[in-house]
Design an enzyme around this catalytic site. Structure first.
Site, PDB file in Angstrom:
ATOM      1  N   ARG A   1       4.859   4.561  -2.806  1.00 33.77           N
ATOM      2  CA  ARG A   1       4.761   5.861  -2.218  1.00 33.77           C
ATOM      3  C   ARG A   1       6.015   5.894  -1.049  1.00 33.77           C
ATOM      4  NH1 ARG A   1      -0.777   8.597  -2.094  1.00 33.77           N
ATOM      5  NH2 ARG A   1      -0.544   9.236  -4.123  1.00 33.77           N
TER       6      ARG A   1
ATOM      7  N   GLN B   1       9.476   8.873  -4.969  1.00 34.23           N
ATOM      8  CA  GLN B   1       8.717  10.551  -5.275  1.00 34.23           C
ATOM      9  C   GLN B   1       9.011  10.786  -6.395  1.00 34.23           C
ATOM     10  OE1 GLN B   1       9.292  13.531  -2.059  1.00 34.23           O
ATOM     11  NE2 GLN B   1       8.184  12.258  -0.658  1.00 34.23           N
TER      12      GLN B   1
ATOM     13  N   ASP C   1       6.832   9.384  -9.216  1.00 33.46           N
ATOM     14  CA  ASP C   1       5.356   9.405  -8.898  1.00 33.46           C
ATOM     15  C   ASP C   1       4.559  10.394  -9.597  1.00 33.46           C
ATOM     16  OD1 ASP C   1       2.948   9.077  -7.395  1.00 33.46           O
ATOM     17  OD2 ASP C   1       3.759   9.364  -5.571  1.00 33.46           O
TER      18      ASP C   1
ATOM     19  N   SER D   1       1.019  11.252  -8.043  1.00 33.73           N
ATOM     20  CA  SER D   1       1.359  12.673  -7.016  1.00 33.73           C
ATOM     21  C   SER D   1       1.640  14.052  -8.066  1.00 33.73           C
ATOM     22  CB  SER D   1       2.491  12.379  -6.203  1.00 33.73           C
ATOM     23  OG  SER D   1       2.079  11.443  -5.143  1.00 33.73           O
TER      24      SER D   1
ATOM     25  N   TYR E   1      -3.200   5.936   1.385  1.00 35.85           N
ATOM     26  CA  TYR E   1      -4.358   6.468   0.876  1.00 35.85           C
ATOM     27  C   TYR E   1      -5.433   6.281   2.147  1.00 35.85           C
ATOM     28  CZ  TYR E   1      -2.962   6.156  -3.896  1.00 35.85           C
ATOM     29  OH  TYR E   1      -2.485   6.245  -5.220  1.00 35.85           O
TER      30      TYR E   1
END
Lengths: 377, 377
Positions: A120, A125, A128, A131, A226
């Site tokens: 992350r 990104q 990802d 996400s 998280y």
């Protein structure tokens, strides 16, 4: 390098490749081969992929000579064993629960790039998929709940009186939760949100929602962003604080997941019973055990008039965009690993992304947590 | 004056009375008597109505001694004949299509206050159930379409690329159309709208939507604010202009109704076939014949991947608010007609509202158009 794209099994409506992304692979120099009918759930014809430079073949022979295989949903064990030995496979592999397949991938000498393990970081990104899919799930959860709810979300001023805005409570302000908040605000609802990580309060408030404060003592987040798991006592205090908000809400959306673990139970049977008939709960953690007592994974049930939605593939509700995002995520990963001189993916363990997401390689399971689970079997 | 509220038949989820409005009737001095279980579809208990001063009785005996009866959906002929002779009945009576019941109401000597005939004046807005329900239908149509659509409505900028906003085309910018436009804009869609009445262009644009201009020659609107019916040639030119917009749209919502007549066919089979698989059409005129070729009233069908939604009770999708609005509309009408000295409704034909909406009275059908239809049978 030949990259194969098998069809996903129904009821999955998302696809791993769009014609647009197929064209990008062609430009990169990859030989894309996809299973006939792959794009059908979204109305993309085989010809549209051919025009983008891809080869379209029947299921038989698809994997022959493939050096990389792109999937979306976790592979079954027999699918893992059917992969070309030594190939690279990319997908959402569900590594903590799909242990038989992970072992099979290792035994087959497959280099499995696990999309859930993409780091992350800012740089990664664009790869990802967790996400990108979670964000769409957050949107879809609110639209689905609005469609099921017996009232409108916005305030309406009418000659016959004022309709009060719906109250929406979002539990867990990660990627999915933030998009749920944004969507509910767009629709004019009065939105409250809760998260155990005080750091997200500002993000919640910047979206126009109220941050519900419940003192549960010390909490934190992992290096991966998280929320850390709460103690039993902390969970109880959290539930008490949330019960009041739930009782006043028309829609509750729960999004609390702990990576690699069962989702925490946040709404008890009593809290659900405290909501008014006609209200709607969407449990985005239904696939990993659920945040809500009574949620049935993959189903919608009504208890004392309260609708509990446990559908497990909400990104699939907006399959067109979810496919575009997933295909782009995979493309970005492969492009990152691409060696232009060799015209192929080259795995370099010193690379941060590769190191993080390479689940199996050269016969071994590389992720320590998954390895421990396998050894404890 | 005793006012009776019978339950509506399933699958109707809207109710004619909420506890809040029951309390207002009590304050007015009316003796409210409702059928047991009336509020059950929305979770309002019989006790909630009793606490508001109402009497709750079984179906048998409900109408005994009732001087007024409040309904929502059109009465069947046998229901009309079962009303107390000389009573006042209030409801959406569907006067142009429900002729048998209209005749029965007249023969029974019932004074029928037809909610569809409430004049569209500023003063009477608070009684205008057609508008209150149409506005909610416009909201529900967009939320329903968004839930069925395979993509998100807003533009989303993500690390893996930009998701384009959905394109929504609203045909007919009356009350329902304007609320549909507003709701689609809220959700971030790119919205276009068309109406044969150029006067609504400014309203459409003030909501942030683009007004589609199609030159169909001279058009207008009735004194009641409805669009006048187009000629065959005008309809054809309109269809050609709309076909292009439809083909580029993800969602089309049609709302064109001509009061007392069959709805005009606006989208031909060819235009529907020109839309992309996965797109959604909501035909809000499905109950009166439909604006879209292939719409099935009360159903959802998929043709070449395009979903045609012909559900006929979209206000019922937000039954809580729709009931609140309808009950308030009826209350406002009855309050307007209430004679405080006599403690009852008194019908004065010189009153503009009474004169407009009194469909049957003292054995006669008062509305000229409906009377002509009855005489032509």
């Amino acid at each position: 390098m030949r990259i194969a794209f098998p069809k996903e099994a129904p009821p999955e409506t998302r696809v791993t490749l769009t014609p647009t992304v197929a064209a990008k692979f062609a430009t990169l120099g990859a030989a894309v081969r996809l299973e006939a009918g792959l794009g059908a759930p979204l109305g993309f014809s085989d010809d549209a992929y051919r025009e983008a430079g891809a080869e379209v073949v029947p299921k038989e022979g698809l994997l022959e000579g493939a050096e990389a295989v792109v999937r979306l949903n976790p592979l079954r064990e027999d699918e893992a064993r059917a992969l070309p030995a030594g190939a690279v496979v990319v997908g959402l592999l569900d590594p903590f629960r799909n242990l038989g397949a992970v072992r099979a991938l290792a035994e087959r000498g497959v280099s499995a790039l696990c999309m859930e393990l993409i780091p992350r970081t800012t740089y990664a990104q664009k790869m990802d998929a967790l996400s990108s899919q979670a964000s769409l799930a957050g949107y879809a959860a609110v639209v689905l709940a609005a469609e099921r709810l017996d009232k409108v979300l916005p305030m309406m001023s009418t000659p016959a009186g004022t309709i009060a805005p719906a109250r929406v409570f979002v539990v867990g302000a990660g990627v999915a939760g933030l998009q749920a908040i944004a969507t509910a605000k767009r629709l004019g609802a009065r939105v409250e949100a809760f998260d155990t990580r005080p750091v997200v309060e500002e993000q919640v408030r910047s979206l126009g929602a109220k941050f519900v404060k419940i003192d549960v003592g010390e909490t934190g987040q992992t290096a991966q962003g998280y929320a850390t798991a709460l103690t039993t006592e902390q969970l109880e205090r959290q539930r008490q604080g949330m019960a009041k908000v739930c009782a006043a809400s028309d829609i509750v959306i729960t999004t609390a997941q702990v990576f690699g673990k069962r989702a925490p139970l946040l709404l008890t049977e009593e809290m659900v019973a405290g909501m008014r008939p006609g209200s709607v709960i969407v449990d985005l953690a239904a696939a990993t055990g659920g945040n809500v007592a009574g949620t049935v994974a993959g189903e919608e049930v009504v208890k004392r008039g309260v609708r509990l939605v446990g559908l497990t593939n909400l990104p699939g509700a907006v399959a067109r965009d979810a496919s575009q995002m997933y295909a782009a995520n995979v493309y970005n990963l492969i492009e990152h690993l691409w060696d232009r001189a060799q015209g192929r993916v080259v795995l370099r363990l010193e690379d941060e992304v590769t190191s993080a997401c390479l689940l199996t390689h050269e016969g071994a399971v590389r992720h320590a947590g998954v390895r421990e689970l396998l050894e404890s079997l």
